[in-house]
Design an enzyme around this catalytic site. Structure first.
Site, PDB file in Angstrom:
ATOM      1  N   GLU A  90      26.869  25.716   7.046  1.00 48.08           N
ATOM      2  CA  GLU A  90      27.044  25.043   8.341  1.00 48.08           C
ATOM      3  C   GLU A  90      27.918  25.984   9.148  1.00 48.08           C
ATOM      4  O   GLU A  90      29.095  26.158   8.836  1.00 48.08           O
ATOM      5  CB  GLU A  90      27.775  23.709   8.166  1.00 48.08           C
ATOM      6  CG  GLU A  90      27.154  22.754   7.169  1.00 48.08           C
ATOM      7  CD  GLU A  90      25.831  22.220   7.624  1.00 48.08           C
ATOM      8  OE1 GLU A  90      25.554  22.256   8.841  1.00 48.08           O
ATOM      9  OE2 GLU A  90      25.041  21.799   6.776  1.00 48.08           O
ATOM     10  N   CYS A 149      32.583  21.527  15.306  1.00 51.18           N
ATOM     11  CA  CYS A 149      31.371  22.339  15.217  1.00 51.18           C
ATOM     12  C   CYS A 149      30.248  21.720  16.027  1.00 51.18           C
ATOM     13  O   CYS A 149      29.302  22.401  16.398  1.00 51.18           O
ATOM     14  CB  CYS A 149      30.967  22.462  13.763  1.00 51.18           C
ATOM     15  SG  CYS A 149      30.942  20.867  12.938  1.00 51.18           S
TER      16      CYS A 149
HETATM   17  P1  NAP Z   1      35.761  31.331   8.549  1.00 54.04           P
HETATM   18  O1  NAP Z   1      36.744  32.377   8.798  1.00 54.04           O
HETATM   19  O2  NAP Z   1      34.379  31.730   8.293  1.00 54.04           O
HETATM   20  O3  NAP Z   1      36.329  30.468   7.334  1.00 54.04           O
HETATM   21  C1  NAP Z   1      35.626  29.396   6.800  1.00 54.04           C
HETATM   22  C2  NAP Z   1      35.982  29.249   5.340  1.00 54.04           C
HETATM   23  O4  NAP Z   1      35.558  30.394   4.629  1.00 54.04           O
HETATM   24  C3  NAP Z   1      37.469  29.133   5.089  1.00 54.04           C
HETATM   25  O5  NAP Z   1      37.707  28.268   4.024  1.00 54.04           O
HETATM   26  C4  NAP Z   1      37.847  30.536   4.700  1.00 54.04           C
HETATM   27  O6  NAP Z   1      39.013  30.600   3.951  1.00 54.04           O
HETATM   28  C5  NAP Z   1      36.651  30.912   3.877  1.00 54.04           C
HETATM   29  N1  NAP Z   1      36.467  32.326   3.693  1.00 54.04           N
HETATM   30  C6  NAP Z   1      36.622  33.308   4.589  1.00 54.04           C
HETATM   31  N2  NAP Z   1      36.338  34.494   4.019  1.00 54.04           N
HETATM   32  C7  NAP Z   1      35.995  34.240   2.730  1.00 54.04           C
HETATM   33  C8  NAP Z   1      35.595  35.048   1.637  1.00 54.04           C
HETATM   34  N3  NAP Z   1      35.495  36.360   1.743  1.00 54.04           N
HETATM   35  N4  NAP Z   1      35.320  34.445   0.466  1.00 54.04           N
HETATM   36  C9  NAP Z   1      35.411  33.108   0.327  1.00 54.04           C
HETATM   37  N5  NAP Z   1      35.789  32.301   1.337  1.00 54.04           N
HETATM   38  C10 NAP Z   1      36.074  32.875   2.529  1.00 54.04           C
HETATM   39  O7  NAP Z   1      35.685  30.322   9.719  1.00 54.04           O
HETATM   40  P2  NAP Z   1      36.875  29.793  10.599  1.00 54.04           P
HETATM   41  O8  NAP Z   1      37.085  30.784  11.672  1.00 54.04           O
HETATM   42  O9  NAP Z   1      38.007  29.381   9.761  1.00 54.04           O
HETATM   43  O10 NAP Z   1      36.206  28.488  11.164  1.00 54.04           O
HETATM   44  C11 NAP Z   1      35.708  28.364  12.451  1.00 54.04           C
HETATM   45  C12 NAP Z   1      34.237  28.451  12.489  1.00 54.04           C
HETATM   46  O11 NAP Z   1      33.673  27.465  11.659  1.00 54.04           O
HETATM   47  C13 NAP Z   1      33.698  28.194  13.861  1.00 54.04           C
HETATM   48  O12 NAP Z   1      32.838  29.221  14.203  1.00 54.04           O
HETATM   49  C14 NAP Z   1      32.918  26.911  13.749  1.00 54.04           C
HETATM   50  O13 NAP Z   1      31.764  26.841  14.519  1.00 54.04           O
HETATM   51  C15 NAP Z   1      32.582  26.865  12.324  1.00 54.04           C
HETATM   52  N6  NAP Z   1      32.495  25.497  11.894  1.00 54.04           N
HETATM   53  C16 NAP Z   1      31.290  25.005  11.603  1.00 54.04           C
HETATM   54  C17 NAP Z   1      31.158  23.688  11.202  1.00 54.04           C
HETATM   55  C18 NAP Z   1      29.825  23.116  10.836  1.00 54.04           C
HETATM   56  O14 NAP Z   1      29.757  22.030  10.278  1.00 54.04           O
HETATM   57  N7  NAP Z   1      28.766  23.778  11.126  1.00 54.04           N
HETATM   58  C19 NAP Z   1      32.273  22.891  11.076  1.00 54.04           C
HETATM   59  C20 NAP Z   1      33.496  23.427  11.391  1.00 54.04           C
HETATM   60  C21 NAP Z   1      33.588  24.744  11.790  1.00 54.04           C
HETATM   61  P3  NAP Z   1      40.390  31.120   4.597  1.00 54.04           P
HETATM   62  O15 NAP Z   1      40.746  30.146   5.639  1.00 54.04           O
HETATM   63  O16 NAP Z   1      41.310  31.113   3.451  1.00 54.04           O
HETATM   64  O17 NAP Z   1      40.083  32.473   5.144  1.00 54.04           O
END
Ligand code: NAP
Length: 684
Positions: A257, A296
């Site tokens: 997602e 999101c």
């Molecule tokens: P992100 O950087 O991709 O992080 C999301 C998750 O992935 C976090 O738990 C993060 O952990 C983890 N993660 C990052 N790098 C990783 C790796 N190499 N290995 C394993 N896990 C890893 O996203 P964000 O910036 O926090 O979140 C915002 C984005 O999420 C926005 O673009 C939004 O659109 C999207 N979002 C989508 C939805 C949906 O339902 N579609 C809902 C909410 C948000 P850490 O925090 O520890 O890095």
């Protein structure tokens, strides 16, 4: 010393061995905790989930797992006060926290209810009816679902630390699959508190839930084909993880997602002065400001008729101007802070990028009042509205996601252009349409549904009860194509099945009936010895069959039934007219007369364990019944579902009504409630 968040590893709370990153309050900047997962045995966690969690969960039936979720939801309801208090530090107002905490808990309730009402009290889920694949029916087929024998790895985003965990956890647990949860670091302190309460409750069996606060180390190296990953976050991270060599080589199921440039379309009919125009302004304002736009599903692109965009800007400016920004703990505040200062900087950068192709018409970097908080220390951001003059030829407004209270107005001249603009988002989680013209609604839905996971249609008739554009519901699918990640979560039982394997099994009807605990045509039909209505729930066996006496249908019967019920349809009362009907040779018996006579043939009238008939399923009249025909019924115990603790179970009876030539004239399932041994003894 700084408090470190715990990791729940093999049912024990352990701290990472490193110093960890510091987590601060989104509101005051105060240090809250450190987060670290160094030194965890990630492979061991997966093994524990599979060996202990999975085997414990699989001992339970779907109904028992549903009961477990209900107990957990009730327990969390009792502990939500402290969760609400901590949630404020994430920048969430009380209303935002309600979505996250109460919304998450209600997801547990809904999945509990779905498991108990829509799934069998069993360990195997049957996918549809059997498939007939042989001429004589001695070799047949059935699709079944069984739980995957691995772990569900849940990687969550920072914006919903509670709901984000529970919406993934509920379907996995109903499926019988244990979870390893990794929350996003910046708000992991709230998830950790909830997991601490869940663990302390003792409601989940050992191994069913583990928690990683921090990086996932070498977890992915230990994945197998039985594990499942459900990821929420940015598209970049999803792509990176999806390409992990173990995910690829083991074909690990991966649901994503991700980012979503969701749109809402204002119909051409919804001009200023109509209820729909006001509803649209209200909806856009709510979507931009609830959770400070960090949803999101929030509306990022406002697609509106070009002829009314000036009025729309003015109305939105008034509406957004009423939003009070500040300390989310204050009752006077409508919108809190973004989740971190880093996030605020990121949103600023994204707005600058959008401003290359759109003009800021409200908000932006203008000074704004921040109530009861330090504007510099907290991650506050003013709602910001942009307007893009040429949206069909601008790419940034369709691709840059400012994950905050930011949205862009995109004017359109025709419905085709509105459809094109919506599609330019290249796949999103949620779309909405505000119109009171149902034809406009249909054209927009057919034109854009393939680009959306969920669509909300709002007009004056449903607005009062509408759940709104941005609210994913446990009953409905959450996910979307393309940019939204191509995944699908929730959607009731559909969400449970994502954690299970579908298998087509082929064999004799008897073998397949035994495996699925549902009688299939061609399987054994046994004489129950006594009338099956004299048997309790436990005494009844699948395959117990009653073959009734026969009864002739007379012309008097048909005439009497017509007069008695008032159903004087010509096919039952007028010989000449009936004969002109291509399906009949003359007057025929009413279908409901056949069903009524059938009941008269198969019921046992004396007081007995059968408590009630609560309906019929799949009723079909296969052949006309003429007067002079003779009816007989074959009633077979098809499926039993115990309603634990209620004193009864549901019994489904395969029912075939045949004529004197043994041809089936009607077929259906009769649904009854039958007393358990204990209940039956207590009334006798
Ligand atoms: P992100 O950087 O991709 O992080 C999301 C998750 O992935 C976090 O738990 C993060 O952990 C983890 N993660 C990052 N790098 C990783 C790796 N190499 N290995 C394993 N896990 C890893 O996203 P964000 O910036 O926090 O979140 C915002 C984005 O999420 C926005 O673009 C939004 O659109 C999207 N979002 C989508 C939805 C949906 O339902 N579609 C809902 C909410 C948000 P850490 O925090 O520890 O890095």
């Amino acid at each position: 010393m700084q408090k470190k968040l715990g990791n729940l590893v093999r049912d024990q709370w352990v701290e990472g061995t490193g110093d960890g990153n510091i987590l601060t309050s989104a509101v005051s900047g105060a240090v809250l905790a450190a987060i670290n997962s160094d030194g965890l045995d990630f492979g061991g966690m997966l093994q524990h989930a599979r060996d202990v969690g999975g085997s414990n969960l699989r001992k339970l039936t779907f109904h028992e797992r549903g009961e477990m979720l209900k107990a957990l939801a009730q327990y969390l309801m009792e502990h939500k006060k402290e969760l609400y208090a901590l949630s404020t530090e994430t920048g969430a107002t009380r209303a935002d926290s309600w979505v996250d905490i109460d919304g998450g808990i209600s997801t547990l309730f809904v999945f509990s209810s779905k498991a108990r009402r829509e799934m069998p009290n069993d360990h195997v889920y049957l996918d549809g009816p059997p498939e007939r694949i042989s001429k004589n029916g001695t070799f047949t087929a059935q699709h079944i679902f069984t739980p995957k024998l691995g772990a569900a790895v849940h990687i969550n985003a920072y914006n919903f630390p509670c709901w984000g965990m529970l919406e993934k956890l509920a379907p996995a647990l109903v499926a019988g699959v244990p979870a390893i949860v990794k929350p996003a670091s910046s708000t992991a302190y709230l998830t950790e508190l909830m997991v601490r309460r869940i663990h302390a409750s003792g409601i989940l069996p050992d191994g069913a839930l583990q928690l990683i606060c921090g990086g996932v180390g070498d977890l992915f190296e230990h994945l197998t084909c039985q594990d499942t990953i459900a990821f929420t976050g940015s598209k970049n991270t999803a792509e990176f993880l999806q390409q992990h060599h173990k995910v690829v080589s083991e074909s690990v199921a991966f649901t994503a997602e991700t980012d979503s440039l969701n749109s809402s379309v204002l119909g051409p009919d919804a001009v200023p002065g109509t209820p729909e125009f006001d509803l649209f302004v209200q909806e856009v304002t709510r979507e931009m400001t609830s959770k400070a736009g960090q949803k999101c599903t929030a509306i990022r692109r406002i697609i509106a008729p070009a002829s009314i965009t000036d009025e729309l800007h003015a109305a939105l400016a008034i509406s957004l101007g009423k939003i009070r920004i500040g300390n989310p703990g204050s009752k006077d505040v409508d919108m809190g802070a973004l989740a971190s200062l880093g996030q605020r900087d990121e949103v600023r950068d994204r707005v600058s990028e959008l401003a290359k192709q759109a003009e800021i018409v409200y908000g932006g970097e203008r000074d704004f009042a921040v109530l009861e908080a330090d504007a510099e220390k907290g991650a506050f951001f003013m709602p910001t509205l942009l307007h893009c003059q040429k949206p069909l030829s601008s790419n940034l407004v369709h691709s840059v996601e400012a994950f905050g209270p930011v949205s862009t107005v995109l004017p359109y001249d025709s419905l085709d252009a509105a459809i094109e603009l919506s599609r330019l988002g290249e796949g999103s989680l949620a779309g909405s349409i505000v119109t009171n013209d149902d034809q406009v609604a249909r054209e927009l839905v057919l034109g854009t549904a393939a680009f959306h996971g969920r669509m909300v249609l709002i007009n004056r008739h449903c607005a009062a009860e509408s759940t709104g554009h941005g609210s994913p519901l446990p009953h409905l699918v959450h996910g979307g194509p393309g940019r939204a990640g191509g995944g699908e979560e929730m959607g009731g039982v559909r969400g449970v099945l994502h954690y299970m394997q579908r298998t087509a099994i082929q064999g004799s009807p008897q073998t397949l009936s035994h495996i699925g605990h549902r009688w299939i045509h061609g399987a054994e039909q046994k004489d129950p010895g006594v009338h099956p209505f004299r048997k309790t729930f436990e005494q009844l066996q699948i395959g117990d069959t009653l073959l009734t006496d026969s009864r002739e249908v007379t012309l008097d019967d048909i005439q009497h039934f017509a007069e008695f019920t008032g159903d004087n349809f010509y096919a039952h009362t007028n010989e000449e007219a009936a004969a002109k009907n291509p399906f009949f040779d003359g007057r025929v018996a009413h279908g409901y007369l056949i069903v009524s006579f059938a009941a008269g043939l198969f019921v046992e009238p004396e007081f007995g364990p059968v408590l009630a008939n609560y309906g019929v399923d799949d009723l079909r009249f296969a052949q006309p019944v003429n007067f002079g025909d003779t009816l007989r019924v074959r009633l077979t115990c098809k499926q039993k579902t115990l309603r634990a603790g209620s004193g009864y179970g549901e019994v489904r009876w395969d029912t075939e009504v045949t004529n004197q030539d043994d041809e089936i004239v009607a077929a259906y399932d009769v649904l009854t409630m039958v007393a358990t041994d204990e209940q039956w003894q207590s009334v006798n």
